[in-house]
Write an enzyme that holds these catalytic residues in place. Structure first.
Site, short mmCIF file in Angstrom:
data_model
loop_
_atom_site.label_atom_id
_atom_site.label_comp_id
_atom_site.label_asym_id
_atom_site.label_seq_id
_atom_site.Cartn_x
_atom_site.Cartn_y
_atom_site.Cartn_z
N ASN A 1 0.87 -1.17 0.00
CA ASN A 1 0.00 0.00 0.00
C ASN A 1 0.91 1.22 0.00
O ASN A 1 1.51 1.54 1.02
CB ASN A 1 -0.90 -0.02 1.24
CG ASN A 1 -1.75 1.23 1.37
OD1 ASN A 1 -1.76 2.07 0.46
ND2 ASN A 1 -2.44 1.36 2.49
N TRP A 2 1.00 1.86 -1.15
CA TRP A 2 1.94 2.99 -1.28
C TRP A 2 1.41 4.26 -0.60
O TRP A 2 2.09 5.25 -0.52
CB TRP A 2 2.24 3.28 -2.75
CG TRP A 2 2.97 2.17 -3.47
CD1 TRP A 2 3.30 0.93 -2.98
CD2 TRP A 2 3.47 2.19 -4.82
NE1 TRP A 2 3.96 0.20 -3.92
CE2 TRP A 2 4.10 0.95 -5.07
CE3 TRP A 2 3.46 3.14 -5.84
CZ2 TRP A 2 4.69 0.63 -6.29
CZ3 TRP A 2 4.06 2.82 -7.07
CH2 TRP A 2 4.66 1.59 -7.29
N LYS A 3 0.12 4.24 -0.23
CA LYS A 3 -0.53 5.41 0.39
C LYS A 3 -0.31 6.64 -0.49
O LYS A 3 -0.27 6.50 -1.72
CB LYS A 3 -0.02 5.58 1.82
CG LYS A 3 -0.18 4.29 2.64
CD LYS A 3 -0.02 4.46 4.12
CE LYS A 3 -0.22 3.10 4.79
NZ LYS A 3 -0.16 3.19 6.25
N HIS B 1 -9.55 0.85 5.01
CA HIS B 1 -8.28 1.13 5.71
C HIS B 1 -8.54 2.10 6.87
O HIS B 1 -9.36 3.01 6.75
CB HIS B 1 -7.26 1.73 4.74
CG HIS B 1 -5.87 1.72 5.28
ND1 HIS B 1 -5.45 2.64 6.22
CD2 HIS B 1 -4.83 0.89 5.07
CE1 HIS B 1 -4.19 2.37 6.55
NE2 HIS B 1 -3.79 1.31 5.87
N GLU C 1 -6.92 4.54 7.90
CA GLU C 1 -6.70 5.95 7.57
C GLU C 1 -7.94 6.56 6.91
O GLU C 1 -8.26 7.72 7.12
CB GLU C 1 -5.45 6.09 6.69
CG GLU C 1 -4.19 5.88 7.51
CD GLU C 1 -3.01 5.30 6.75
OE1 GLU C 1 -3.00 5.33 5.51
OE2 GLU C 1 -2.07 4.81 7.43
N GLU D 1 -5.15 -5.01 10.40
CA GLU D 1 -4.16 -3.97 10.63
C GLU D 1 -4.44 -3.24 11.94
O GLU D 1 -5.25 -2.30 11.97
CB GLU D 1 -4.18 -2.96 9.48
CG GLU D 1 -3.89 -3.55 8.13
CD GLU D 1 -3.29 -2.52 7.17
OE1 GLU D 1 -2.23 -2.78 6.63
OE2 GLU D 1 -3.89 -1.44 7.01
N GLY E 1 2.53 2.35 10.74
CA GLY E 1 3.45 3.49 10.61
C GLY E 1 4.17 3.85 11.89
O GLY E 1 4.77 4.92 11.99
N SER F 1 3.54 -2.04 10.12
CA SER F 1 5.00 -2.04 10.27
C SER F 1 5.66 -3.35 9.83
O SER F 1 6.71 -3.72 10.37
CB SER F 1 5.40 -1.67 11.71
OG SER F 1 4.94 -0.38 12.04
N GLY G 1 3.02 -1.02 4.22
CA GLY G 1 3.06 0.40 3.89
C GLY G 1 4.48 0.83 3.56
O GLY G 1 4.99 0.58 2.46
P1 13P Z 1 3.12 0.49 7.59
O1 13P Z 1 3.66 -0.78 7.01
O2 13P Z 1 3.84 1.72 7.08
O3 13P Z 1 3.00 0.45 9.07
O4 13P Z 1 1.63 0.64 7.01
C1 13P Z 1 0.75 -0.41 7.17
C2 13P Z 1 -0.48 -0.12 6.41
O5 13P Z 1 -1.28 0.71 6.79
C3 13P Z 1 -0.71 -0.85 5.16
O6 13P Z 1 -1.99 -0.63 4.67
#
Ligand code: 13P
Length: 249
Positions: A10-12, A95, A97, A167, A173, A213, A234
């Site tokens: 997930n590149w966000k 997600h 977020e 998650e 993150g 993470s 992420g």
């Molecule tokens: P991180 O791997 O940066 O913690 O992000 C996880 C995530 O939200 C994947 O969708």
């Protein structure tokens, strides 16, 4: 149980289209022949470039979001049909977020799951508790609620296509990975919840990922757990070297 491990990135909100194309050149080279299935989910505007680069490779492409209506006056939004027409195969839904910053409710997520399926997209359905919920001992109850509402009205045939990603919000993150045991017990409980809704066979076949993470050092141990079928990654998915290690973990 023939569940294949999936390494999903997930590149966000990272990478411009040209940066995304460059990252794809690296990923295509480094992930060729990867042991695990590989999926990348770049930002919307990067999708055409990424899809072009992924053609003829083992890398699948997903989107991070869409709006659940078919079409119409929804300024700024894109539909599932638009993604499908572009060549997108997967889409992340629910997600934390988007739940948190964009106020997506369980009801909206349920509409998105059904709309994705109706348009031939594979939902990567996310769930996960906050630190407060974990400390209050309501993790399992909360996640079961998220899953049950997200899957409301989804047929057994359709649910077979869905991938679930657990998650925990406190691990996203933060560099704070859930222990393999913590991650596995929740993934196992999600499987149990799916079993209650759709039966044992569907539950046993469902791919359930862990996210939060995930990095090149912890991926192998997580993916070896009984109920974890890969990772939704992420930060580490933006580094081709690290992600290729995860794709082989
Ligand atoms: P991180 O791997 O940066 O913690 O992000 C996880 C995530 O939200 C994947 O969708």
């Amino acid at each position: 149980m023939g569940r294949k491990i999936l390494a999903a990135g997930n590149w966000k909100m990272n990478k411009t289209p040209s940066e995304a194309a460059a990252l794809m050149d690296e990923l295509v080279a480094k992930c060729a022949g990867a042991k695990n299935d590989v999926l990348v989910c770049p930002p919307l505007v990067c999708l055409p470039a990424v899809i072009e680069k992924a053609k003829g490779t083992n890398i699948k492409v997903g989107a991070q979001n869409f709006y659940y209506k078919d079409s119409g006056a929804y300024t700024g939004e894109v539909s599932a049909a638009m993604l499908k027409d572009l060549g997108v195969e997967y889409v992340i839904i629910g997600h934390s977020e988007r739940r948190d910053y964009f106020k997506e409710t369980d009801e909206i997520i349920n509409l998105k799951v059904k709309q994705a399926l109706a348009n031939g997209l594979i939902p990567v359905l996310c769930c996960g508790e906050s630190l407060g919920q974990r400390e209050d001992g309501v993790t399992f109850d909360f996640i079961r609620m998220q899953i049950k509402i997200a899957l409301r009205g989804v047929s057994a045939d359709d649910v077979k296509k869905i991938i679930i990603a657990y998650e925990p919000i406190w691990a996203i993150g933060t560099g704070k990975v859930a222990t393999s045991e913590q991650a596995n017990e929740v993934c196992a409980d999600i499987r149990c919840c799916v079993k209650g809704l759709y039966g044992e066979e569907i539950a046993n076949d469902m791919r359930i990922l862990y996210g939060g993470s995930v990095n090149k050092a912890c991926a192998a141990e997580l993916f070896a757990m009984s109920d974890i079928d890969g990772g939704l990654v992420g930060g580490a998915s933006l580094k081709s070297e690290d992600f290729s290690i995860i794709a082989n973990a």
